[in-house]
Design a protein around this motif. Structure first.
Motif, PDB file in Angstrom:
ATOM      1  N   SER A  66       0.824  -1.208   0.000  1.00  0.00           N
ATOM      2  CA  SER A  66       0.000   0.000   0.000  1.00  0.00           C
ATOM      3  C   SER A  66       0.859   1.260   0.000  1.00  0.00           C
ATOM      4  O   SER A  66       0.483   2.275  -0.595  1.00  0.00           O
ATOM      5  CB  SER A  66      -0.944   0.008   1.214  1.00  0.00           C
ATOM      6  N   ALA A  67       2.034   1.197   0.658  1.00  0.00           N
ATOM      7  CA  ALA A  67       2.933   2.352   0.638  1.00  0.00           C
ATOM      8  C   ALA A  67       3.373   2.665  -0.789  1.00  0.00           C
ATOM      9  O   ALA A  67       3.368   3.833  -1.225  1.00  0.00           O
ATOM     10  CB  ALA A  67       4.145   2.093   1.521  1.00  0.00           C
ATOM     11  N   GLY A  73      -0.134   6.859  -6.313  1.00  0.00           N
ATOM     12  CA  GLY A  73      -1.365   7.641  -6.436  1.00  0.00           C
ATOM     13  C   GLY A  73      -1.269   8.996  -5.780  1.00  0.00           C
ATOM     14  O   GLY A  73      -2.278   9.720  -5.698  1.00  0.00           O
ATOM     15  N   ASP A  74      -0.044   9.336  -5.304  1.00  0.00           N
ATOM     16  CA  ASP A  74       0.224  10.664  -4.725  1.00  0.00           C
ATOM     17  C   ASP A  74      -0.652  10.961  -3.500  1.00  0.00           C
ATOM     18  O   ASP A  74      -0.864  12.119  -3.159  1.00  0.00           O
ATOM     19  CB  ASP A  74       0.032  11.761  -5.778  1.00  0.00           C
ATOM     20  N   PHE A  75      -1.164   9.902  -2.848  1.00  0.00           N
ATOM     21  CA  PHE A  75      -1.995  10.074  -1.654  1.00  0.00           C
ATOM     22  C   PHE A  75      -3.057  11.157  -1.864  1.00  0.00           C
ATOM     23  O   PHE A  75      -3.265  12.030  -1.010  1.00  0.00           O
ATOM     24  CB  PHE A  75      -1.126  10.409  -0.440  1.00  0.00           C
ATOM     25  N   MET A  80      -5.882   7.309   2.214  1.00  0.00           N
ATOM     26  CA  MET A  80      -4.882   6.371   1.707  1.00  0.00           C
ATOM     27  C   MET A  80      -3.741   6.164   2.703  1.00  0.00           C
ATOM     28  O   MET A  80      -2.932   5.243   2.543  1.00  0.00           O
ATOM     29  CB  MET A  80      -4.346   6.860   0.364  1.00  0.00           C
ATOM     30  N   TYR A  81      -3.655   7.023   3.714  1.00  0.00           N
ATOM     31  CA  TYR A  81      -2.649   6.812   4.762  1.00  0.00           C
ATOM     32  C   TYR A  81      -3.102   5.755   5.775  1.00  0.00           C
ATOM     33  O   TYR A  81      -2.283   5.184   6.494  1.00  0.00           O
ATOM     34  CB  TYR A  81      -2.382   8.122   5.512  1.00  0.00           C
ATOM     35  N   THR A  82      -4.419   5.511   5.831  1.00  0.00           N
ATOM     36  CA  THR A  82      -4.971   4.633   6.858  1.00  0.00           C
ATOM     37  C   THR A  82      -4.403   3.214   6.825  1.00  0.00           C
ATOM     38  O   THR A  82      -4.002   2.680   7.877  1.00  0.00           O
ATOM     39  CB  THR A  82      -6.509   4.580   6.748  1.00  0.00           C
ATOM     40  N   PRO A  83      -4.345   2.537   5.642  1.00  0.00           N
ATOM     41  CA  PRO A  83      -3.816   1.167   5.659  1.00  0.00           C
ATOM     42  C   PRO A  83      -2.350   1.086   6.072  1.00  0.00           C
ATOM     43  O   PRO A  83      -1.917   0.066   6.604  1.00  0.00           O
ATOM     44  CB  PRO A  83      -4.019   0.692   4.209  1.00  0.00           C
ATOM     45  N   LEU A  84      -1.586   2.154   5.823  1.00  0.00           N
ATOM     46  CA  LEU A  84      -0.192   2.160   6.254  1.00  0.00           C
ATOM     47  C   LEU A  84      -0.113   2.131   7.779  1.00  0.00           C
ATOM     48  O   LEU A  84       0.693   1.403   8.366  1.00  0.00           O
ATOM     49  CB  LEU A  84       0.540   3.388   5.724  1.00  0.00           C
TER      50      LEU A  84
END
Length: 323
Positions: A66-67, A73-75, A80-84
């Motif tokens: 995911s990172a 996908g440029d966050f 999109m930070y959540t799964p990290l």
């Protein structure tokens, strides 16, 4: 340039090496503990720690994958930070669980694993929406190149494995451990089998996109489904079918080694791209996902833990009969 013949030889050699490694591991498995074996908490704790290892491998795979994908996908969406965050949390939690020899569920680990699983479910919803909102909906092109549906599902599996591990720690040695109303061995086996089939579907989709250009790409769409079928059959049939259980363990061990070998094959695939590893910034994004294959290893370990639980339930029944 690697020829087709060389790729075939590489695939055959890798398959042979994985088979030998699995057989060697199989020969060193622990033997039964005797006719009058009395069940103990130790077996349940060992199985729980094995499930923690599986949860950690899945979490590590999701964290790295995911990172890379969300960086590409440029966050754009802050979610999109959540799964990290949650996959890293699951990895740390599983590490602590592996080191814990106590037969008592942790009041901290359990809610974390539940949170991880729920995050994976929400992520699957986000990814499904990402696919369906594009022109063509659930078409091949969108399934190939839009947000992968299998990635957040791996986070769900990580949370489930960890939750199962904590449930096992709360069972006394004289009781038949149960998870979600089923005997733990059967429950864990069916969950691991389902996870193997789901992960195979994701690998099959991406390898189909790659036209199976390397014959070794057939391994993750053949061995894991076979392992899933044998594992489910072992859980649903008589424990007296020793050959079936022996074969199930063997294929699960093959699958566990295959997960790590797959990371090597993906590294090889990246090297074959234009510029190879010298152009790693681009090829890590465009080439085969390096952290994905160990997901198979995590689920295979869960399957082996299920076999330990099935054996525990069998020995418990024998102990009660003799008692």
């Amino acid at each position: 340039m690697v020829s087709r013949t060389q790729l075939k030889l590489l695939a055959v050699g890798a398959t042979t090496a994985l088979g030998i490694a699995a057989l060697s591991w199989q020969k060193h498995e622990k033997r039964g503990r005797g006719l009058l074996f009395r069940p103990s908490e130790g077996t349940l704790v060992d199985a729980a720690r094995s499930l923690d290892r599986g949860a950690g491998l899945l979490a590590a795979s999701v964290a790295l994958d995911s990172a890379m994908e969300h960086y590409r996908g440029d966050f754009q969406n802050r979610a999109m930070y959540t799964p990290l965050i949650t996959s890293t949390l699951s990895l740390l939690t599983s590490g602590q669980g592996q080191q814990d020899p106590e037969a008592i569920a942790s009041k901290v680990r359990t809610p974390i694993y539940v949170l991880v699983g729920l995050t994976g479910l929400m992520g699957t919803g986000f990814h499904l929406y990402n696919v369906t909102k594009r022109p063509g909906g659930l078409g091949w092109s969108n399934l190939f190149y839009a947000a992968p549906l299998g990635a957040p599902a791996a986070l769900v599996l990580s949370g489930l494995l960890g939750y199962y591990a904590e449930r096992l720690r709360n069972v006394s040695g004289d009781a038949v451990p149960r998870v979600f109303g089923l005997p733990a061995g059967k429950s864990v086996a069916l969950m691991a089998a389902g996870g193997l089939l789901g992960t195979t579907a994701e690998a099959g989709l991406l390898h189909f996109r790659g036209s199976f250009q390397n014959p070794a790409m057939y391994l993750p769409v053949t061995a894991p489904p076979l392992a899933a079928g044998l594992l489910a059959a072992s859980a649903l049939t008589s424990p007296r079918r020793r050959r079936l259980r022996w074969l199930s363990r063997l294929v699960l061990r093959f699958t566990a080694f295959m997960g790590f070998a797959g990371a090597g094959f993906h590294a090889f695939g990246i090297a074959r791209n234009n510029g190879g590893w010298r152009n790693w910034r681009q090829n890590l994004q465009a080439g085969p996902p390096l952290p994905a294959p160990p997901s198979f290893t995590g689920l295979a370990l869960a399957g082996l833990a299920a076999h330990s639980l099935l054996d525990e339930e069998k020995e418990l029944a024998r102990y009660r009969w003799w008692k």
